[in-house]
Scaffold this motif. Sequence first.
Motif, PDB file in Angstrom:
ATOM      1  N   CYS A  55      -7.015  -3.150   2.832  1.00  0.00           N
ATOM      2  CA  CYS A  55      -5.585  -2.999   3.080  1.00  0.00           C
ATOM      3  C   CYS A  55      -4.875  -4.308   2.738  1.00  0.00           C
ATOM      4  O   CYS A  55      -5.259  -5.371   3.233  1.00  0.00           O
ATOM      5  CB  CYS A  55      -5.327  -2.640   4.539  1.00  0.00           C
ATOM      6  SG  CYS A  55      -3.586  -2.278   4.887  1.00  0.00           S
ATOM      7  N   ALA A  75      -0.744  -1.141   1.833  1.00  0.00           N
ATOM      8  CA  ALA A  75      -0.531  -0.309   3.023  1.00  0.00           C
ATOM      9  C   ALA A  75       0.544   0.747   2.764  1.00  0.00           C
ATOM     10  O   ALA A  75       1.549   0.475   2.113  1.00  0.00           O
ATOM     11  CB  ALA A  75      -0.126  -1.196   4.201  1.00  0.00           C
ATOM     12  N   HIS A  76       0.303   1.959   3.252  1.00  0.00           N
ATOM     13  CA  HIS A  76       1.261   3.080   3.217  1.00  0.00           C
ATOM     14  C   HIS A  76       1.572   3.560   1.795  1.00  0.00           C
ATOM     15  O   HIS A  76       2.673   4.037   1.534  1.00  0.00           O
ATOM     16  CB  HIS A  76       2.561   2.717   3.943  1.00  0.00           C
ATOM     17  CG  HIS A  76       2.345   2.088   5.281  1.00  0.00           C
ATOM     18  ND1 HIS A  76       1.792   2.784   6.338  1.00  0.00           N
ATOM     19  CD2 HIS A  76       2.560   0.826   5.719  1.00  0.00           C
ATOM     20  CE1 HIS A  76       1.688   1.969   7.376  1.00  0.00           C
ATOM     21  NE2 HIS A  76       2.146   0.779   7.028  1.00  0.00           N
ATOM     22  N   ARG A  80      -3.851   3.736  -1.461  1.00  0.00           N
ATOM     23  CA  ARG A  80      -4.719   3.426  -0.322  1.00  0.00           C
ATOM     24  C   ARG A  80      -5.254   4.677   0.367  1.00  0.00           C
ATOM     25  O   ARG A  80      -6.176   4.601   1.180  1.00  0.00           O
ATOM     26  CB  ARG A  80      -3.976   2.585   0.704  1.00  0.00           C
ATOM     27  CG  ARG A  80      -4.928   2.138   1.807  1.00  0.00           C
ATOM     28  CD  ARG A  80      -4.424   0.908   2.501  1.00  0.00           C
ATOM     29  NE  ARG A  80      -5.434   0.459   3.431  1.00  0.00           N
ATOM     30  CZ  ARG A  80      -5.578   0.926   4.670  1.00  0.00           C
ATOM     31  NH1 ARG A  80      -4.767   1.844   5.136  1.00  0.00           N
ATOM     32  NH2 ARG A  80      -6.525   0.455   5.452  1.00  0.00           N
ATOM     33  N   ASP A 103      -8.908  -0.977   9.056  1.00  0.00           N
ATOM     34  CA  ASP A 103      -8.458  -1.803   7.940  1.00  0.00           C
ATOM     35  C   ASP A 103      -9.369  -3.017   7.805  1.00  0.00           C
ATOM     36  O   ASP A 103      -9.806  -3.578   8.808  1.00  0.00           O
ATOM     37  CB  ASP A 103      -7.033  -2.342   8.193  1.00  0.00           C
ATOM     38  CG  ASP A 103      -5.985  -1.251   8.280  1.00  0.00           C
ATOM     39  OD1 ASP A 103      -6.223  -0.160   7.740  1.00  0.00           O
ATOM     40  OD2 ASP A 103      -4.932  -1.513   8.885  1.00  0.00           O
TER      41      ASP A 103
END
Length: 183
Positions: A55, A75-76, A80, A103
């Motif tokens: 992450c 991230a997001h 990922r 993570d």
Amino acid sequence: MSKKALLIIDYTNDFVHDKGTLTCGKPGQKIEETIISLADDFLSTDDYVILPTDCHKTDDPFHPETKLFPPHNIAHTWGREFYGRLNTWYNKNRDSKNVYFFDKNRYSSFANTNLENYLRSREITDIHLTGVCTDICVLHTAVDAYNKNFNLFVHQNATASFDPVGHEWAIKHFKNCLGAKIV
């Protein structure tokens, strides 16, 4: 009888999908069914499935990988998310007491994480490694596991890399230098 855990390392779109930022492509895609089968087998025997997943933040000036690789596993983002059927498998099993996602921000799944505490508190002694990339994150996780005296099992048909030579070298290293059982 020893307790065991399956680690599925970094099996995300950015590392496996054809459009992933740092994809290993077809070699990573070929191991999908084996990873899913192993995950199902481990859960069916009340063993553990652990998903340590890279992450990052965009353009993090303090992270060493920022200088080495293009932005990945942000991230997001779609990159990922777990690749293919693993995404469905995880969403179906995420609430199981034996499935653990976390993570990580370094190659090794042990660096800066509570993985060792998680394993020791459950008396897990045998670690089965799968995922990508064999010669980067799987390798660094294996070295740390060896140094922490866990029994290592590497599933050769459930690991992959963008570098076939690196993959083969890592498999030999697991066996010859870390005493891992190659299955």
